[in-house]
Design a protein around this motif. Structure first.
Motif, PDB file in Angstrom:
ATOM      1  N   PRO A  93      35.499   4.409  12.675  1.00 39.54           N
ATOM      2  CA  PRO A  93      34.954   4.086  13.995  1.00 39.54           C
ATOM      3  C   PRO A  93      33.824   5.034  14.376  1.00 39.54           C
ATOM      4  O   PRO A  93      33.784   6.188  13.926  1.00 39.54           O
ATOM      5  CB  PRO A  93      36.139   4.291  14.934  1.00 39.54           C
ATOM      6  CG  PRO A  93      37.332   4.371  14.079  1.00 39.54           C
ATOM      7  CD  PRO A  93      36.888   4.799  12.732  1.00 39.54           C
ATOM      8  N   ARG A  94      32.924   4.529  15.190  1.00 39.56           N
ATOM      9  CA  ARG A  94      31.840   5.380  15.673  1.00 39.56           C
ATOM     10  C   ARG A  94      31.388   4.893  17.029  1.00 39.56           C
ATOM     11  O   ARG A  94      31.588   3.724  17.385  1.00 39.56           O
ATOM     12  CB  ARG A  94      30.666   5.409  14.702  1.00 39.56           C
ATOM     13  CG  ARG A  94      29.948   4.087  14.567  1.00 39.56           C
ATOM     14  CD  ARG A  94      28.837   4.157  13.528  1.00 39.56           C
ATOM     15  NE  ARG A  94      28.230   2.858  13.355  1.00 39.56           N
ATOM     16  CZ  ARG A  94      27.131   2.453  13.981  1.00 39.56           C
ATOM     17  NH1 ARG A  94      26.518   3.263  14.811  1.00 39.56           N
ATOM     18  NH2 ARG A  94      26.648   1.251  13.771  1.00 39.56           N
ATOM     19  N   ILE A  95      30.805   5.785  17.796  1.00 39.45           N
ATOM     20  CA  ILE A  95      30.254   5.399  19.081  1.00 39.45           C
ATOM     21  C   ILE A  95      28.750   5.627  19.068  1.00 39.45           C
ATOM     22  O   ILE A  95      28.243   6.515  18.381  1.00 39.45           O
ATOM     23  CB  ILE A  95      30.903   6.153  20.264  1.00 39.45           C
ATOM     24  CG1 ILE A  95      30.613   7.644  20.214  1.00 39.45           C
ATOM     25  CG2 ILE A  95      32.388   5.902  20.313  1.00 39.45           C
ATOM     26  CD1 ILE A  95      31.034   8.366  21.466  1.00 39.45           C
ATOM     27  N   VAL A  96      28.061   4.785  19.805  1.00 43.69           N
ATOM     28  CA  VAL A  96      26.617   4.907  19.962  1.00 43.69           C
ATOM     29  C   VAL A  96      26.355   5.066  21.457  1.00 43.69           C
ATOM     30  O   VAL A  96      26.787   4.234  22.256  1.00 43.69           O
ATOM     31  CB  VAL A  96      25.887   3.663  19.410  1.00 43.69           C
ATOM     32  CG1 VAL A  96      24.397   3.755  19.682  1.00 43.69           C
ATOM     33  CG2 VAL A  96      26.156   3.510  17.925  1.00 43.69           C
ATOM     34  N   ILE A  97      25.671   6.137  21.805  1.00 40.54           N
ATOM     35  CA  ILE A  97      25.391   6.440  23.206  1.00 40.54           C
ATOM     36  C   ILE A  97      23.914   6.242  23.469  1.00 40.54           C
ATOM     37  O   ILE A  97      23.070   6.824  22.789  1.00 40.54           O
ATOM     38  CB  ILE A  97      25.796   7.891  23.533  1.00 40.54           C
ATOM     39  CG1 ILE A  97      27.286   8.095  23.244  1.00 40.54           C
ATOM     40  CG2 ILE A  97      25.459   8.222  24.984  1.00 40.54           C
ATOM     41  CD1 ILE A  97      27.699   9.537  23.160  1.00 40.54           C
ATOM     42  N   ASP A  98      23.601   5.413  24.453  1.00 38.95           N
ATOM     43  CA  ASP A  98      22.217   5.221  24.887  1.00 38.95           C
ATOM     44  C   ASP A  98      21.921   6.338  25.890  1.00 38.95           C
ATOM     45  O   ASP A  98      22.209   6.215  27.082  1.00 38.95           O
ATOM     46  CB  ASP A  98      22.043   3.846  25.534  1.00 38.95           C
ATOM     47  CG  ASP A  98      20.614   3.552  25.935  1.00 38.95           C
ATOM     48  OD1 ASP A  98      19.789   4.486  26.000  1.00 38.95           O
ATOM     49  OD2 ASP A  98      20.327   2.366  26.206  1.00 38.95           O
ATOM     50  N   VAL A  99      21.370   7.445  25.396  1.00 38.64           N
ATOM     51  CA  VAL A  99      21.186   8.625  26.240  1.00 38.64           C
ATOM     52  C   VAL A  99      20.227   8.380  27.401  1.00 38.64           C
ATOM     53  O   VAL A  99      20.327   9.032  28.442  1.00 38.64           O
ATOM     54  CB  VAL A  99      20.740   9.858  25.420  1.00 38.64           C
ATOM     55  CG1 VAL A  99      21.815  10.264  24.453  1.00 38.64           C
ATOM     56  CG2 VAL A  99      19.440   9.621  24.711  1.00 38.64           C
ATOM     57  N   GLU A 100      19.318   7.450  27.254  1.00 40.62           N
ATOM     58  CA  GLU A 100      18.386   7.158  28.343  1.00 40.62           C
ATOM     59  C   GLU A 100      19.041   6.354  29.459  1.00 40.62           C
ATOM     60  O   GLU A 100      18.586   6.389  30.590  1.00 40.62           O
ATOM     61  CB  GLU A 100      17.145   6.439  27.807  1.00 40.62           C
ATOM     62  CG  GLU A 100      16.335   7.273  26.835  1.00 40.62           C
ATOM     63  CD  GLU A 100      15.952   8.653  27.375  1.00 40.62           C
ATOM     64  OE1 GLU A 100      15.695   8.797  28.590  1.00 40.62           O
ATOM     65  OE2 GLU A 100      15.910   9.598  26.572  1.00 40.62           O
ATOM     66  N   ARG A 101      20.104   5.649  29.165  1.00 41.56           N
ATOM     67  CA  ARG A 101      20.827   4.876  30.166  1.00 41.56           C
ATOM     68  C   ARG A 101      21.891   5.723  30.867  1.00 41.56           C
ATOM     69  O   ARG A 101      22.274   5.446  31.994  1.00 41.56           O
ATOM     70  CB  ARG A 101      21.475   3.664  29.499  1.00 41.56           C
ATOM     71  CG  ARG A 101      22.201   2.753  30.435  1.00 41.56           C
ATOM     72  CD  ARG A 101      22.688   1.548  29.681  1.00 41.56           C
ATOM     73  NE  ARG A 101      21.585   0.616  29.623  1.00 41.56           N
ATOM     74  CZ  ARG A 101      21.693  -0.664  29.899  1.00 41.56           C
ATOM     75  NH1 ARG A 101      22.849  -1.186  30.182  1.00 41.56           N
ATOM     76  NH2 ARG A 101      20.650  -1.445  29.860  1.00 41.56           N
ATOM     77  N   CYS A 102      22.367   6.755  30.195  1.00 41.94           N
ATOM     78  CA  CYS A 102      23.457   7.601  30.702  1.00 41.94           C
ATOM     79  C   CYS A 102      23.004   8.400  31.923  1.00 41.94           C
ATOM     80  O   CYS A 102      21.955   9.036  31.913  1.00 41.94           O
ATOM     81  CB  CYS A 102      23.930   8.548  29.605  1.00 41.94           C
ATOM     82  SG  CYS A 102      25.229   9.686  30.118  1.00 41.94           S
ATOM     83  N   LYS A 103      23.822   8.389  32.983  1.00 39.97           N
ATOM     84  CA  LYS A 103      23.527   9.151  34.199  1.00 39.97           C
ATOM     85  C   LYS A 103      24.384  10.403  34.322  1.00 39.97           C
ATOM     86  O   LYS A 103      24.387  11.056  35.350  1.00 39.97           O
ATOM     87  CB  LYS A 103      23.712   8.273  35.426  1.00 39.97           C
ATOM     88  CG  LYS A 103      22.688   7.170  35.515  1.00 39.97           C
ATOM     89  CD  LYS A 103      22.872   6.368  36.772  1.00 39.97           C
ATOM     90  CE  LYS A 103      21.863   5.234  36.812  1.00 39.97           C
ATOM     91  NZ  LYS A 103      22.205   4.266  37.862  1.00 39.97           N
ATOM     92  N   GLY A 104      25.138  10.712  33.270  1.00 42.83           N
ATOM     93  CA  GLY A 104      25.894  11.960  33.255  1.00 42.83           C
ATOM     94  C   GLY A 104      27.057  12.020  34.220  1.00 42.83           C
ATOM     95  O   GLY A 104      27.394  13.108  34.704  1.00 42.83           O
ATOM     96  N   CYS A 105      27.703  10.912  34.485  1.00 39.44           N
ATOM     97  CA  CYS A 105      28.820  10.905  35.435  1.00 39.44           C
ATOM     98  C   CYS A 105      30.053  11.620  34.888  1.00 39.44           C
ATOM     99  O   CYS A 105      30.860  12.151  35.649  1.00 39.44           O
ATOM    100  CB  CYS A 105      29.179   9.484  35.846  1.00 39.44           C
ATOM    101  SG  CYS A 105      29.888   8.476  34.525  1.00 39.44           S
TER     102      CYS A 105
END
Length: 79
Positions: free
Chosen positions: A2-14
């Motif tokens: 398994p792996r996760i992909v994070i869209d860092v530009e969409r992330c608001k750091g909540c």
């Protein structure tokens, strides 16, 4: 694996995903994204189980979870 992909530009750091992860493999990055937020990062991807709690908690849909590599899944289907 398994792996996760994070869209860092969409992330608001909540941080909801950081709290939701049962393996505690997510943390807030030291860097900023283009919006000025500290996005989340996965610091130990080998421990990811693919549970997708992080993606379910993300209000900005910035996380995708893949339970196996797409190429591997396609190769297994052809066999």
């Amino acid at each position: 694996m398994p792996r996760i992909v994070i869209d860092v530009e969409r992330c608001k750091g909540c941080g909801y995903c950081v709290e939701a992860c049962p393996r505690k493999i997510l943390r807030m990055a030291d860097d900023f994204n283009k919006m000025g937020y500290h996005p989340v990062e996965c610091f130990d991807p080998e421990k990811c189980t693919g549970c997708a709690f992080c993606a379910m908690m993300c209000p900005d849909t910035a996380i995708e979870v893949f339970k196996e590599e797409p190429a591997k899944a396609a190769a297994e289907k052809r066999s």
